[in-house]
Design an enzyme around this catalytic site. Structure first.
Site, PDB file in Angstrom:
ATOM      1  N   SER A 192      20.731   6.786  -5.144  1.00 26.86           N
ATOM      2  CA  SER A 192      19.766   5.675  -5.065  1.00 26.86           C
ATOM      3  C   SER A 192      19.731   5.052  -3.675  1.00 26.86           C
ATOM      4  O   SER A 192      18.969   4.122  -3.426  1.00 26.86           O
ATOM      5  CB  SER A 192      20.108   4.602  -6.108  1.00 26.86           C
ATOM      6  N   THR A 197     -20.770 -19.746 -18.259  1.00 34.13           N
ATOM      7  CA  THR A 197     -20.107 -19.117 -19.401  1.00 34.13           C
ATOM      8  C   THR A 197     -20.882 -17.828 -19.628  1.00 34.13           C
ATOM      9  O   THR A 197     -22.097 -17.792 -19.392  1.00 34.13           O
ATOM     10  CB  THR A 197     -20.145 -19.995 -20.666  1.00 34.13           C
ATOM     11  N   HIS A 198     -20.191 -16.788 -20.029  1.00 33.57           N
ATOM     12  CA  HIS A 198     -20.812 -15.455 -20.164  1.00 33.57           C
ATOM     13  C   HIS A 198     -21.447 -15.003 -18.842  1.00 33.57           C
ATOM     14  O   HIS A 198     -22.373 -14.189 -18.856  1.00 33.57           O
ATOM     15  CB  HIS A 198     -21.861 -15.437 -21.280  1.00 33.57           C
ATOM     16  N   SER A 211     -18.297  -0.929   6.977  1.00 38.53           N
ATOM     17  CA  SER A 211     -18.469   0.409   6.438  1.00 38.53           C
ATOM     18  C   SER A 211     -18.705   1.358   7.593  1.00 38.53           C
ATOM     19  O   SER A 211     -19.340   1.001   8.589  1.00 38.53           O
ATOM     20  CB  SER A 211     -19.670   0.421   5.491  1.00 38.53           C
ATOM     21  N   LYS A 245     -22.847  -3.617   6.360  1.00 38.28           N
ATOM     22  CA  LYS A 245     -21.859  -4.018   5.371  1.00 38.28           C
ATOM     23  C   LYS A 245     -20.738  -4.896   5.919  1.00 38.28           C
ATOM     24  O   LYS A 245     -20.246  -4.695   7.015  1.00 38.28           O
ATOM     25  CB  LYS A 245     -21.201  -2.771   4.741  1.00 38.28           C
ATOM     26  N   GLU A 274     -10.647  -7.541  -3.036  1.00 38.98           N
ATOM     27  CA  GLU A 274     -10.723  -6.294  -3.812  1.00 38.98           C
ATOM     28  C   GLU A 274      -9.344  -5.660  -3.964  1.00 38.98           C
ATOM     29  O   GLU A 274      -8.960  -5.203  -5.041  1.00 38.98           O
ATOM     30  CB  GLU A 274     -11.651  -5.301  -3.114  1.00 38.98           C
TER      31      GLU A 274
HETATM   32  N1  ARG Z   1      23.340   2.970  -8.185  1.00 40.47           N
HETATM   33  C1  ARG Z   1      23.722   2.420  -9.456  1.00 40.47           C
HETATM   34  C2  ARG Z   1      22.560   1.585 -10.028  1.00 40.47           C
HETATM   35  O1  ARG Z   1      21.650   1.346  -9.323  1.00 40.47           O
HETATM   36  C3  ARG Z   1      24.915   1.549  -9.305  1.00 40.47           C
HETATM   37  C4  ARG Z   1      25.785   1.496 -10.502  1.00 40.47           C
HETATM   38  C5  ARG Z   1      26.324   2.849 -10.803  1.00 40.47           C
HETATM   39  N2  ARG Z   1      27.353   2.809 -11.772  1.00 40.47           N
HETATM   40  C6  ARG Z   1      27.848   3.909 -12.269  1.00 40.47           C
HETATM   41  N3  ARG Z   1      28.809   3.773 -13.126  1.00 40.47           N
HETATM   42  N4  ARG Z   1      27.403   5.106 -11.974  1.00 40.47           N
HETATM   43  O2  ARG Z   1      22.552   1.206 -11.155  1.00 40.47           O
END
Ligand code: ARG
Length: 481
Positions: free
Chosen positions: A42, A174-175, A296, A302, A309
């Site tokens: 991660s 309204t509407h 545009s 434009k 948006e």
């Molecule tokens: N990267 C993990 C998370 O975002 C951290 C916790 C991981 N814990 C574990 N026991 N593998 O949740």
């Protein structure tokens, strides 16, 4: 959002000897598959938690020293090492590694490289499970405070605009059909009110964010004599959480935050829809300064309202993130599951999106240019004072249903003759009811109509001014409180 790793991350090319590389490698006899290593990491997205991870670790080390689990010297070494790591990260001089999976192990491993064996003691009495839960709460708490400030800035802009345009008349709908005249200031204060509810929801969410999971360790607590109250106090949490199993698995707070954000974005999306309509040639009620619009590449005439948006469009991804988090939690048994790693990307995206949209709106709203004459003409043209005529007749003893019928006939005549009610002569109006006298023109004017709605919550300019004063006081007390 993807599992792609940014370029500042070192990725293994083949397999790795876990016993050497992984903090958890002891019981493993073969290296992690290189793809699995990337798939489970991660660090590509959770490195943004570095500041709060270090903040949490410093508090944890301070607490461990206070109960005698670490010596004061060890604590000081750890804190100094962590501060240096933070500086390295901020200077762009930290080499993140996928081998080390996430922000937590990257930092801990670097600490050990720096200060040796003492670095290995930091993780005493905690787990990444309570660590990550704490990091996200600290991070979300800071972002909540930043978002609250930006929301307040937008509301200040709305209130200033409402004050400036307290007397400006526009058709109310309204509407999406012309209904009754309202004041532009009153319309702006409707948006202000919606955002007040969002602000309150955000504050309520913060209360449940601001509790500390640290000490839950992996799931059951820890055998060390920890002092959770002290750590909570060091980190500015209101209190430690009450149940270790719940602590490591609870992501309600993130869902609540995304729920707040979804409602806010739905409000901004509705607001955007009005701005898009109002800037169109068909409505032509307002102008947005060029700096908030684009052109545009093919149609030279434009000027597109891109900012509203896009904000309208971005409400979709925020609501999508809310659904992602709800579904993420749906099937999870207690306590921590790796599924929870998937909480971060949607949550981060919501935070980034909401901050950008609020900034765009807070900058843009004070610059809205109102086309008073066009709005006035639109209100005049649409029989918007028909209800006022009915009310006039009721005040002269006609039953409301009969008055409604009379005015309906007058409007029908106006459609045929292309005259608004105020354009008709007294004789023309009297064809429909003998109860109509010359004073009818006081209520048929746009000013007469809005001024008559002079009660709490009504559209009269006098009420707009009172509401503006209240709003200013409320916004002011936010700063104090
Ligand atoms: N990267 C993990 C998370 O975002 C951290 C916790 C991981 N814990 C574990 N026991 N593998 O949740």
């Amino acid at each position: 959002m993807s599992n792609q790793n940014p370029p500042n991350i070192e990725v293994a090319s083949g397999s790795v000897d876990n016993s050497a590389d992984k903090p958890w490698g002891g019981r493993f006899s073969e290296p992690t598959d290189a793809f699995v290593e990337r798939f489970t990491a991660s660090v590509g997205f959770d490195q943004r938690l570095y500041y709060h991870d270090i903040q949490g670790s410093i508090a944890h080390a301070t607490m461990l020293a206070s109960v005698g689990v670490l010596s004061d010297a060890e604590r000081d070494q750890i804190i100094q090492g962590l501060n240096e790591i933070r500086a390295d990260i901020e200077a762009g001089q930290f080499q993140w590694s996928v081998k080390l999976e996430d922000v937590h192990m990257n930092i801990e491993s670097r600490l050990t490289d720096k200060i040796g064996i003492t670095g290995k003691k930091l993780h005493t009495g905690r787990s990444r499970n309570d660590q990550v839960a704490t990091d996200i709460r600290l991070y979300v708490r800071d972002e909540i405070d930043a978002i609250a400030a930006e929301l307040t800035r937008l509301q200040q802009g709305l209130v200033a605009l409402a004050e400036r345009e307290a007397d400006t008349i526009m058709p109310g709908f309204t509407h999406l059909q012309t209904a009754q005249p309202v004041t532009f200031g009153h319309h702006m204060l409707a948006w202000y009110e919606m955002l007040c509810r969002d602000f309150d929801r955000l504050g309520d969410c913060r209360k449940r964010v601001n509790v500390m999971p640290l000490g839950a360790a992996a799931l059951a607590g820890t055998t060390y004599p920890i002092n959770r109250e002290y750590t909570a106090q060091l980190l500015g949490f209101d209190r430690p959480t009450a149940n270790s199993l719940d602590s490591v698995s609870d992501r309600d707070f993130a869902i609540e935050f995304c729920s707040f954000a979804s409602l806010l974005m739905i409000h901004l999306s509705r607001f955007s829809e009005e701005l898009v309509l109002w800037t169109s040639a068909q409505f032509n009620f307002i102008d947005l300064p060029d700096r908030f619009c684009t052109g545009s590449s093919i149609m030279p005439q434009k000027k597109n309202p891109d900012v509203p948006e896009l904000v309208r469009g971005k409400s979709g991804r925020v609501t999508g993130a809310l659904i992602s988090l709800l579904m993420l939690m749906k099937g999870q048994p207690l306590a921590y599951n790796k599924d929870n790693q998937e909480d971060k990307e949607p949550l981060f995206d919501v935070i980034d999106t909401v901050k950008d949209c609020l900034k765009a709106y807070a900058d843009m709203v004070p610059a809205i240019q109102v086309k008073e004459d066009v709005m006035r003409e639109a209100a005049r043209r649409g029989f918007s004072t028909a209800t006022d005529l009915a009310d006039y007749l009721v005040k002269r003893g006609v039953a409301f249903r009969d008055a409604h019928e009379v005015v309906g006939k007058a409007v029908g005549y106006g459609v045929k003759t292309q005259k608004d009610l105020a354009d008709m002569s007294l004789d023309e109006l009297r064809q429909f009811s003998a109860n109509i006298d010359a004073d009818v023109f006081d209520v048929l004017t746009l000013e007469g109509s809005v001024n008559a709605r002079n009660h709490l919550g009504g559209t009269a300019p006098a009420q707009v001014r009172l509401a503006v004063a209240k709003a200013k006081a409320a916004l002011e007390s936010r700063r104090a409180g």
